[in-house]
Design a protein around this motif. Structure first.
Motif, short mmCIF file in Angstrom:
data_model
loop_
_atom_site.label_atom_id
_atom_site.label_comp_id
_atom_site.label_asym_id
_atom_site.label_seq_id
_atom_site.Cartn_x
_atom_site.Cartn_y
_atom_site.Cartn_z
N LEU A 1 5.47 -28.09 97.82
CA LEU A 1 5.85 -26.87 97.12
C LEU A 1 4.72 -26.38 96.22
CD1 LEU A 1 9.55 -27.72 96.18
CD2 LEU A 1 8.75 -26.30 98.06
N GLU A 2 4.05 -27.29 95.53
CA GLU A 2 2.94 -26.92 94.66
C GLU A 2 1.81 -26.27 95.44
OE1 GLU A 2 1.61 -30.21 92.34
OE2 GLU A 2 3.53 -30.44 91.28
N ALA B 1 15.16 -19.43 99.29
CA ALA B 1 14.96 -20.83 98.91
C ALA B 1 13.53 -21.27 99.13
CB ALA B 1 15.91 -21.72 99.69
N ARG B 2 13.04 -22.13 98.24
CA ARG B 2 11.75 -22.81 98.45
C ARG B 2 11.96 -24.12 99.18
NH1 ARG B 2 9.36 -24.35 93.42
NH2 ARG B 2 7.36 -24.47 94.51
N VAL B 3 13.09 -24.78 98.91
CA VAL B 3 13.42 -26.00 99.62
C VAL B 3 14.89 -25.96 100.00
CG1 VAL B 3 13.77 -27.25 97.43
CG2 VAL B 3 13.47 -28.54 99.55
N VAL C 1 12.05 -27.31 104.77
CA VAL C 1 13.40 -27.64 105.24
C VAL C 1 13.43 -29.16 105.41
CG1 VAL C 1 15.15 -27.35 107.03
CG2 VAL C 1 13.63 -25.44 106.44
N ASP C 2 14.25 -29.82 104.60
CA ASP C 2 14.31 -31.28 104.61
C ASP C 2 15.54 -31.74 105.37
OD1 ASP C 2 13.86 -34.00 103.96
OD2 ASP C 2 15.27 -33.82 102.29
N VAL D 1 18.67 -25.41 97.94
CA VAL D 1 19.82 -24.72 98.55
C VAL D 1 20.37 -25.58 99.68
CG1 VAL D 1 20.56 -22.69 99.83
CG2 VAL D 1 18.97 -22.44 97.91
N TYR D 2 21.69 -25.74 99.68
CA TYR D 2 22.34 -26.47 100.77
C TYR D 2 22.33 -25.59 102.01
CZ TYR D 2 25.80 -29.52 103.01
OH TYR D 2 26.45 -30.39 103.86
N GLY D 3 21.72 -26.08 103.08
CA GLY D 3 21.41 -25.24 104.22
C GLY D 3 22.50 -25.08 105.27
N LEU D 4 23.72 -24.86 104.86
CA LEU D 4 24.77 -24.55 105.82
C LEU D 4 24.72 -23.04 106.06
CD1 LEU D 4 26.92 -26.05 107.44
CD2 LEU D 4 28.57 -25.53 105.63
N CYS D 5 24.07 -22.65 107.13
CA CYS D 5 23.61 -21.27 107.31
C CYS D 5 24.73 -20.24 107.24
CB CYS D 5 22.89 -21.15 108.65
SG CYS D 5 21.47 -22.25 108.82
#
Length: 339
Positions: free
Chosen positions: A89-90, A141-143, A96-97, A127-131
């Motif tokens: 991120l830096e 989101a960044r992550v 996307v993890d 952000v929780y990625g439940l699209c």
């Protein structure tokens, strides 16, 4: 053209990412990493990828990796991503993890089920990625914490019903089943052919790590604490996952009310398919796709609603959903590379 890289490309989910990103119309897969297979072509590790990708697996070096990518997929075991994502991120790379490291807003819940978190400030803002349910948040989101496979089946089925007050929050039971690829590519006795073939059994009945993930999202949707009984089972199949969820209709609510809420919620969502009345999902119909199929049935005698939900655990339950998240983050067609 978006430049993408995969950290941990030789597990099952990493290999699926290689396969799909190599054919994505808006993505150039520029770099893949693997500690175990450093220096080997991915097509030597997975011969099925011959002609699709001949990228060579590299050792992960943050500087050289980030110079080659706009977005990174971390397809690594839990605990490892939290140590490298801050550096990504830096250096201006979005992430996307696919591990559990950034799925929990409440870091204490993560630490209770996994291990101490070394980047809690990032976890709290991920952000929780439940699209289908968090599309707008994912865009910026960044992550993104890519959801677990079991939670995807359960949450897509239940969150809209809880939010609309169609079902009661008490007494929810999910009887869930997964193919053996859900255990990953590492060797373990329980996933050996002779152990899993012609077998069917529950496991981790006293508490599975996906339960707190499910409960955190359901509680946020309900506005109060929700507890579920979640029992996973191992299927004698390579891939595919199905959850049969038992819940109680709220007073005055019907199966038709539940169907209307799901139809309304997912009307414009390309990867959720509501089965017609009288039909239930089948893992055979979602294998090798990014679809989630949902079916409903009710018992008027006791006010119970049965909701069944099926996905491919390696695609909508992992790599397909990760690419769907990337598409949203990058402002692409959400379906790109997935149909």
């Amino acid at each position: 053209m978006i430049k993408a890289g995969i950290i941990g490309a030789t597990g099952y989910t990493g290999a699926e990412l290689v396969r799909m990103l190599s054919a994505h119309p808006d993505v150039e897969l520029t770099v893949i990493t693997s500690r175990q297979y450093e220096g080997k072509k991915i097509s030597d590790v997975y011969p099925a990828l011959s002609g699709r990708s001949d990228l060579v697996c590299e050792a992960f070096d943050p500087k050289t990796f980030c110079e080659q990518v706009d977005i990174a997929f971390t397809a690594l075991p839990h605990k490892i991503p939290m140590g490298i994502v801050p550096d990504l991120l830096e250096r201006g790379v979005r992430v996307v993890d696919l591990s559990a490291d950034f799925r929990f807003r409440n870091v204490a819940d993560y630490e209770a089920w996994y291990q101490p978190h070394t980047a809690p400030e990032l976890s709290e803002n991920a952000v929780y990625g439940l699209c289908e349910l968090y599309h707008d948040e994912i865009q910026h989101a960044r992550v993104v914490g890519n959801p677990g496979c079991y939670p995807t089946t359960i949450l897509l089925a239940l969150v809209p019903l809880l939010k609309a007050g169609i079902i009661r929050a008490e007494g929810i039971v999910s009887d869930s089943k997964s193919g053996v690829s859900g255990a990953g590519r590492g060797l373990s006795l329980g996933s050996h052919f002779c152990e899993a073939n012609e077998s069917f059994k529950p496991y981790k009945v006293d508490g599975h790590r996906h339960r707190p993930e499910i409960e955190e999202v359901l509680s946020a949707a309900h506005g109060d604490g929700v507890e579920v009984t979640f029992i996973p089972h191992l299927l004698p199949a390579t891939r595919g996952m199905l959850s049969t969820i038992y819940c109680t209709l709220a007073e005055g609510k019907t199966e038709e009310d539940a169907r209307q809420v799901l139809e309304s919620t997912y009307a414009d969502r390309p990867f959720v398919r509501l089965r017609e009345k009288g039909m239930m999902p089948d893992i055979l119909h979602v294998q090798h796709t990014n679809f989630c199929d949902i079916g409903l049935s009710s018992d008027s005698r006791n006010g119970r609603l049965v909701v069944a939900s099926a996905i491919d655990n390696l695609l909508k339950g992992a790599s397909g959903q990760a690419i769907q998240n990337m598409n949203i983050m990058a402002g692409l067609d959400e379906k790109a590379g997935l149909l």
